[in-house]
Motif scaffolding. Structure first.
Motif, PDB file in Angstrom:
ATOM      1  N   THR A  45      34.828 -27.543  -4.234  1.00 17.65           N
ATOM      2  CA  THR A  45      33.966 -27.802  -5.383  1.00 17.65           C
ATOM      3  C   THR A  45      34.643 -27.233  -6.619  1.00 17.65           C
ATOM      4  OG1 THR A  45      32.763 -25.709  -5.209  1.00 17.65           O
ATOM      5  CG2 THR A  45      31.929 -27.546  -3.900  1.00 17.65           C
ATOM      6  N   PRO A  46      34.130 -27.530  -7.810  1.00 19.43           N
ATOM      7  CA  PRO A  46      34.711 -26.926  -9.011  1.00 19.43           C
ATOM      8  C   PRO A  46      34.619 -25.402  -9.024  1.00 19.43           C
ATOM      9  CG  PRO A  46      33.350 -28.801  -9.598  1.00 19.43           C
ATOM     10  CD  PRO A  46      33.151 -28.567  -8.137  1.00 19.43           C
ATOM     11  N   PHE A  47      33.712 -24.835  -8.234  1.00 19.84           N
ATOM     12  CA  PHE A  47      33.546 -23.387  -8.185  1.00 19.84           C
ATOM     13  C   PHE A  47      34.326 -22.734  -7.051  1.00 19.84           C
ATOM     14  CE2 PHE A  47      29.690 -25.105 -10.104  1.00 19.84           C
ATOM     15  CZ  PHE A  47      29.765 -24.491 -11.343  1.00 19.84           C
ATOM     16  N   GLY A  48      34.997 -23.527  -6.220  1.00 18.36           N
ATOM     17  CA  GLY A  48      35.770 -22.991  -5.116  1.00 18.36           C
ATOM     18  C   GLY A  48      35.387 -23.655  -3.801  1.00 18.36           C
TER      19      GLY A  48
END
Length: 113
Positions: A45-48
């Motif tokens: 995801t964009p957050f990891g």
């Protein structure tokens, strides 16, 4: 035994009432089966990557379920803001029955495959 020694409190009775839910949580953890490969890989995801959260959810779902269902009753009794003892006993009995049903369902699903 603790009550007869003068060391009993309302929280002790609630802890004893939590035993069926904790046993059910332990059985859910015991019958969880093999770790799914997608939990180790996770999703980017964009957050990891989510693998760490998926693994934690896989291993901690039984104990977290018991904590969520029995923790509020224990906290209310220890803070002396709890409802009537019959209501607390009913809540803990329902939580214990739900966890034992969950353990039964998990074990049946595991042995069906």
């Amino acid at each position: 035994m603790a009550v007869t020694a003068g060391r009993g409190c309302a929280g002790l009775a609630v802890l004893v009432g939590c035993v069926p839910a904790l046993v059910g949580a332990a059985l859910v953890s015991a019958y969880r089966g093999a770790l799914p490969p997608q939990a180790v890989v996770g999703t980017d995801t964009p957050f990891g990557n989510t693998a760490m959260f998926q693994l934690a959810g896989w291993y901690l779902r039984g104990p977290l379920g018991a904590l969520v269902t029995t923790g509020p009753a224990l906290a209310l009794v220890l803070l002396h803001r709890g409802p009537a003892p019959a209501a607390v006993a009913g809540w803990l009995a329902a939580a214990g029955a739900a966890h034992l049903w969950w353990a039964h369902h998990t074990a049946r699903r595991l042995h069906r495959t």
